[in-house]
Design a protein around this motif. Structure first.
Motif, PDB file in Angstrom:
ATOM      1  N   VAL A 140       0.865  -1.175   0.000  1.00 34.92           N
ATOM      2  CA  VAL A 140       0.000   0.000   0.000  1.00 34.92           C
ATOM      3  C   VAL A 140       0.905   1.230   0.000  1.00 34.92           C
ATOM      4  N   ALA A 141       0.551   2.233  -0.796  1.00 36.20           N
ATOM      5  CA  ALA A 141       1.373   3.435  -0.916  1.00 36.20           C
ATOM      6  C   ALA A 141       0.701   4.625  -0.239  1.00 36.20           C
ATOM      7  N   PHE A 142       1.538   5.494   0.318  1.00 36.87           N
ATOM      8  CA  PHE A 142       1.106   6.766   0.887  1.00 36.87           C
ATOM      9  C   PHE A 142       1.881   7.860   0.159  1.00 36.87           C
ATOM     10  N   VAL A 143       1.173   8.850  -0.357  1.00 37.55           N
ATOM     11  CA  VAL A 143       1.769   9.816  -1.282  1.00 37.55           C
ATOM     12  C   VAL A 143       1.444  11.241  -0.866  1.00 37.55           C
ATOM     13  N   ALA A 144       2.461  12.098  -0.918  1.00 38.14           N
ATOM     14  CA  ALA A 144       2.272  13.546  -0.780  1.00 38.14           C
ATOM     15  C   ALA A 144       2.472  14.162  -2.161  1.00 38.14           C
ATOM     16  N   LEU A 145       1.529  14.993  -2.580  1.00 40.15           N
ATOM     17  CA  LEU A 145       1.580  15.595  -3.913  1.00 40.15           C
ATOM     18  C   LEU A 145       2.322  16.923  -3.882  1.00 40.15           C
ATOM     19  N   ARG A 146       2.772  17.340  -5.044  1.00 41.56           N
ATOM     20  CA  ARG A 146       3.408  18.642  -5.183  1.00 41.56           C
ATOM     21  C   ARG A 146       2.364  19.746  -4.987  1.00 41.56           C
TER      22      ARG A 146
END
Length: 516
Positions: A456-462
């Motif tokens: 499972v991935a956790f992502v912060a966007l630009r």
């Protein structure tokens, strides 16, 4: 005056003695400058360390015992460290970001009779009082004031014989995988950090800007060599990119120690290129994965060399990447430092060769005495080679290339086993990060009835990105192998991090499991 002072050439030295020598050589040279401008010269710093050492002896703190400190960086904090060392007392610097219960536990574990704090820590500590005499470094009402606690001006401590194996400090692990463990570093181990200052130019003209906290080993591996070389340390209480750049230009910074998230914030600062950083000789990085594209950006836009250290607070082995000398190896953490023996072992403890993935173990002259009061944990951290030599397990997984450069894969505990296949989160994170709207990503394994574990991935966007989670997940899964595909992707404002910038994957994993 020689660039590298005489005592640094010795096989072993004591920081308290070296500080006295520096004060005799250049009494009026600034030793420590705070971001506010508050300054202490070498003569003043030496006298303050004497008063600390004398006060510790007056209070019955014997050589080999410890005192705990939990506060933001300050001149009194720095003097407490040097004065403690002069009295043969180990210093246990604690992270204010820890929970009150954890701080109280670490104070108790260290056996400290004295606990040095500032107002911020004292406020946070109210739910969990400690069983120790409390002294307020900042002069607040958090405890007895530091000035009142100090021995009188002009006081001198009784001389103390300090052997290489005597404890220098107790650095507590972050506790991200359980209760913090006290890592006992010796005077001999810390001396190895000072000794190698020769190679990176920590001389009397060095100006080291340190924005990581004094309770972090990351900071100390730069702090002590700078002072031992007779240079000046500029301390920030808390990092912010604009403030760092202003101080670097103002003080003509020559050296800096930063963690990757700080480099990222500096590179993103809109006015970065407007600051004059031409005085920079070397920048250092350690403590967390350092993305190759970020290294490349630092090399392109920031004068001076870039050095990455890979190692553990526990010691053992260190790899060094001189990034400015090896721009084709930015995906690695470099080669073993001179005199450091670093090997890779498989699940059965058998050594593996180049090109094969294995757990990283290391051995050198700089190794911890052990975990404080935990002989069982100390034994668990050791690996014995076929020749009968003791190595320290890092818990990291990596691979050597044909030229001896080490590529990190992941923490061993973070490796995902899905359907019998080993999945390295770093491989998946690199694919996700290739999406133009992604700032950073972290992948963890979560339980799966079908596969045992699944990623499972956790992502912060630009900033300004408007893409949704499913679009990013589809982008990644189109580029990943069948066994690597993401079961879920969660968008966050920012990834949770420790005080030195490590992503707290356990928090991510626990939060996802609780949601499910």
């Amino acid at each position: 005056m020689p660039t590298i002072p005489s005592m640094i050439a010795a096989d072993y030295g004591v920081m308290g003695d070296i500080l006295r020598e520096r004060a005799a050589e250049a009494p009026d040279r600034p030793a420590v400058i705070m971001e506010t401008g508050e300054t202490v010269t070498y003569a003043q710093f030496d006298a303050l360390a004497d008063r600390v050492a004398a006060a510790l002896q007056r209070d019955g703190v014997a050589p080999g015992e410890a005192v705990a400190v939990c506060a933001l960086s300050s001149i009194p904090y720095a003097a407490l460290f040097l004065g403690g060392l002069r009295a043969g007392v180990a210093v246990a610097p604690l992270a204010p970001s820890s929970t009150p219960e954890a701080i109280a536990g670490m104070v108790a574990d260290s056996g400290s009779k004295l606990f040095f704090v500032d107002a911020g820590v004292a406020q946070a500590q109210k739910p969990a009082p400690v069983d120790a005499r409390v002294v307020a470094l900042d002069g607040s009402d958090a405890g007895e004031t530091f000035e009142a606690w100090l021995a009188p001006e002009g006081a001198s401590p009784a001389p103390v014989e300090i052997a290489p194996e005597h404890p220098f400090n107790i650095i507590y692990s972050s506790g991200t995988t359980g209760a913090p463990k006290g890592i006992v570093q010796s005077h001999g181990m810390r001396w190895k950090h000072v000794f190698r200052g020769d190679a990176v130019g920590y001389g009397p003209d060095a100006i080291a800007l340190l924005s990581t906290p004094l309770y972090s080993n990351t900071t100390l591996v730069c702090f002590f060599p700078t002072l031992a070389g007779g240079g000046t340390v500029v301390l920030m209480r808390k990092f912010d990119a604009g403030g760092f750049l202003e101080l670097a230009e103002k003080h003509r910074m020559t050296h800096a120690m930063l963690v990757p998230v700080q480099y990222r914030r500096l590179m993103a600062h809109p006015d970065f290129d407007a600051f004059d950083l031409s005085s920079t000789r070397l920048k250092f990085c350690t403590s967390a994965p350092f993305a190759p594209e970020l290294k490349a950006q630092v090399l392109k836009r920031w004068p001076g060399g870039l050095v990455e250290y890979f190692g553990m607070t526990e010691g053992g082995g260190t790899c060094i990447l001189m990034a400015h000398e090896h721009p084709d190896k930015l995906h690695t953490v470099g080669q073993p430092a001179p005199g450091h023996d670093i090997r890779l072992i498989d699940e059965d403890g058998v050594e593996v060769g180049p090109g094969v993935v294995g757990e990283i173990v290391g051995r050198s002259a700089g190794m911890m005495n052990g975990y404080h009061g935990q002989p069982g944990k100390t034994a668990e951290a050791a690996w014995t080679s076929p020749e009968g030599l003791a190595f320290i397990r890092t818990g990291d997984v990596g691979r050597f290339d044909a030229e001896g450069f080490l590529t990190l894969m992941d923490r061993k505990k973070d490796m995902i086993i899905s359907g019998g296949f080993n999945i390295y989160p770093s491989d998946l994170e690199a694919v996700i990060a290739a999406h133009p709207d992604v700032l950073e990503a972290a992948v963890v394994g979560v339980p799966s009835e079908a596969w045992g574990e699944t990623p499972v991935a956790f992502v912060a966007l630009r900033p300004g990105a408007a893409v949704d989670a499913e679009t990013v997940r589809a982008f990644a899964n189109q580029r990943l192998g069948k066994t690597q595909r993401l079961a879920d992707l969660v968008l966050l404002d920012a990834l949770p991090r420790s005080h030195i910038g490590k992503v707290l994957k356990r928090e991510l994993r626990d939060g996802w499991s609780a949601k499910g």
